[in-house]
Design a protein around this motif. Structure first.
Motif, short mmCIF file in Angstrom:
data_model
loop_
_atom_site.label_atom_id
_atom_site.label_comp_id
_atom_site.label_asym_id
_atom_site.label_seq_id
_atom_site.Cartn_x
_atom_site.Cartn_y
_atom_site.Cartn_z
N GLN A 196 -46.15 -41.08 -34.79
CA GLN A 196 -46.91 -40.19 -33.92
C GLN A 196 -48.12 -39.52 -34.61
N LYS A 199 -50.80 -42.03 -35.87
CA LYS A 199 -51.66 -42.68 -34.87
C LYS A 199 -52.70 -41.70 -34.35
N ARG A 218 -34.20 -42.78 -36.96
CA ARG A 218 -33.66 -41.49 -36.49
C ARG A 218 -32.19 -41.44 -36.85
N GLN A 232 -40.59 -49.90 -32.14
CA GLN A 232 -41.43 -49.48 -31.02
C GLN A 232 -42.69 -50.33 -30.98
N ARG A 366 -52.75 -36.27 -25.55
CA ARG A 366 -52.43 -35.29 -26.60
C ARG A 366 -53.39 -34.10 -26.54
N1 ASP Z 1 -44.07 -40.95 -30.45
C1 ASP Z 1 -43.47 -40.85 -29.13
C2 ASP Z 1 -42.02 -41.29 -29.24
O1 ASP Z 1 -41.62 -41.90 -30.21
C3 ASP Z 1 -44.13 -41.71 -28.13
C4 ASP Z 1 -45.52 -41.32 -27.80
O2 ASP Z 1 -45.72 -40.19 -27.27
O3 ASP Z 1 -46.44 -42.11 -28.03
O4 ASP Z 1 -41.24 -41.05 -28.33
#
Ligand code: ASP
Length: 466
Positions: A196, A199, A218, A232, A366
């Motif tokens: 997060q 990026k 996690r 992801q 964001r």
């Molecule tokens: N980083 C967020 C998540 O892992 C996803 C995002 O908001 O891009 O849930």
């Protein structure tokens, strides 16, 4: 030559490689099914056609031995055609067999339904488990999905960028996995719960369009659709609104399903959009299964969930973020956020994508204004000191000329589980962990040597047994 290709070489002598799948002896003649990644084929072993060494090899070979086989491809008579096999129109009459490797008797039969074998055993001998065609097919399709995503996003001028695995604890709501530092005893890296912050910092860096097929970590209790490490599809874009990201992702999902899973039907296009409050009222949860007929495995009912509250109350009565602290409110609530007023009514730009009752992704626009991020963190109850310590770099970056930006992340393992009609994400991961986070094959986690502990400045406290 692969085994699947043999059907195009009737009348020719060919050489193939593979594993002995089954062997049947009928007096002097024996049959084997030889298997490679592409198919199985029936091989006839007639002593008169084989040289002396090969005859000896035939008498020795057993299932899972690895062989090189040369033989003549023969068309099967009409009545012996096997429609269940890719190679059902041919059989190979062997002229030579070379043993490349022997094999111990497999601990479980590879043709047995995987659901009938203990998962612990399957994971301990994952390399055997992966020899089944159904498992190989999951890997093939996972590869195809990754490849498709890369092509699609490449055409839209996204850059694929890798971000660090050794990083700092991020506030995503789960427990971190940590890695002790040898240089700075007592300090720890954290493995990323998602990329997060990186990026967003790439957007501050002028990249504008980023994606990554990213590993996330996690430390949660593993459940059916969770793993301690998972993948992801992560993306972020600058100069966009909520609508741009949703449309791009919807198109990517539609194209992906249409081209790679033509047997599947998307229930509704465009994907229905359901507000959080409507979802809670109508379905009692925010990942509703909206399939008209949940029995049909080939229907994909995608929907978006939107208009989440920006903040939620914890059991202790404090405010917490409903997704992540970087999500922006909808533009009409930004003044309320900065003024920290009407907190309970602030609606977020968060969107989740749901498929057949599984949340397969989520993201948001964001906060690019440092004042708004500071206000969010202060509503969450963070002290000025903690804000500086944990988010100082983000606030400084936002203040340096960061463009408006937003993004999304898909849970690729979950998406694949649904697309492959599997019951657990472990079926679409080559080397998953057990429900309690162990790898029975590598036997991890494992203890480390005393020297390693000393170098890291660590000593281990044994938890008192319960
Ligand atoms: N980083 C967020 C998540 O892992 C996803 C995002 O908001 O891009 O849930």
């Amino acid at each position: 030559m692969t085994i699947a290709e043999t059907i195009h070489h009737i009348g020719e002598t060919i050489t193939i490689f593979g594993w002995v799948d089954t062997k049947r002896d009928h007096g002097k003649i024996s049959f084997i099914d030889l298997r490679d990644r592409t198919a199985k084929v029936q091989v006839v072993l007639i002593p008169a056609s084989l040289d002396e060494q090969s005859q000896k090899n035939v008498s020795e070979i057993r299932p899972e031995w690895v062989i090189k086989l040369t033989g003549l491809v023969k068309a099967r008579p009409e009545r012996l055609i096997n429609p269940d096999l890719i190679t059902g129109t041919v059989e190979i009459e062997a002229t030579s067999i070379e043993i490349l490797n022997q094999a111990t008797t497999p601990v479980f039969p590879l043709d047995q339904d995987k659901n009938e074998i203990s998962e612990e055993l399957r994971l301990q001998y994952r390399y055997l488990d992966l020899r089944r065609s159904a498992m190989y097919r999951n890997l093939v399709n996972r590869h195809k999905v990754n490849h498709f995503i890369r092509n699609f996003l490449n055409q839209k001028e996204f850059l694929e960028i890798e971000t660090p695995i050794l990083t700092k604890s991020t506030p995503e709501g789960a427990r971190d996995f940590v890695v002790p530092s040898r240089h700075e005893n007592g300090s720890f890296y954290a493995l990323p719960q998602s990329p997060q912050q990186y990026k967003q910092l790439l957007m501050a860096g002028g990249v504008e369009r980023y994606f990554q097929i990213a590993r996330c970590f996690r430390d949660e209790d593993t459940r059916k659709d969770r793993q301690p490490e998972f993948t992801q599809l992560d993306m972020e874009m600058s100069f966009v609104e909520q609508e741009d990201i949703m449309q791009l992702n919807e198109q990517l999902l539609i194209d992906l399903v249409t081209q790679l899973y033509p047997e599947k039907r998307i229930q509704t296009i465009p994907f229905p959009r359901i507000s959080y409050s409507e979802a809670m009222e109508k379905y009692g949860n925010d990942r509703p299964d909206i399939r008209e007929n949940p029995e049909d495995p080939d229907v994909l009912a995608f929907c978006w969930i939107v208009d989440f509250p920006q903040f939620e109350k914890t059991e202790e009565g404090n405010w917490t973020f409903s997704h992540n602290p970087f999500s922006a409110p909808k533009p009409e609530y930004i003044d309320d956020l900065i003024a920290k007023s009407n907190i309970e009514t602030i609606i977020s730009t968060q969107y989740d994508i749901v498929l057949n009752g599984f949340e397969i992704g989520g993201g948001s626009i964001r906060t690019h204004n440092p004042e708004a991020l500071r206000a969010t963190l202060s509503i969450l109850g963070y002290s000025d000191e903690l804000i500086e310590d944990s988010f100082g770099h983000m606030l400084t970056a936002l203040a340096s000329g960061t463009p408006p930006h937003g993004g999304i992340a898909w849970g690729l393992d979950r998406l694949l589980t649904v697309l492959q009609n599997e019951s657990s994400i472990r079926e679409v991961i080559a080397f998953p962990k057990t429900g309690d986070g162990r790898d029975p094959m590598m036997q991890s986690p494992s203890q480390i040597h005393l020297d390693q502990l000393l170098e890291l400045g660590l000593s281990v406290l044994k938890k008192p047994s319960a």
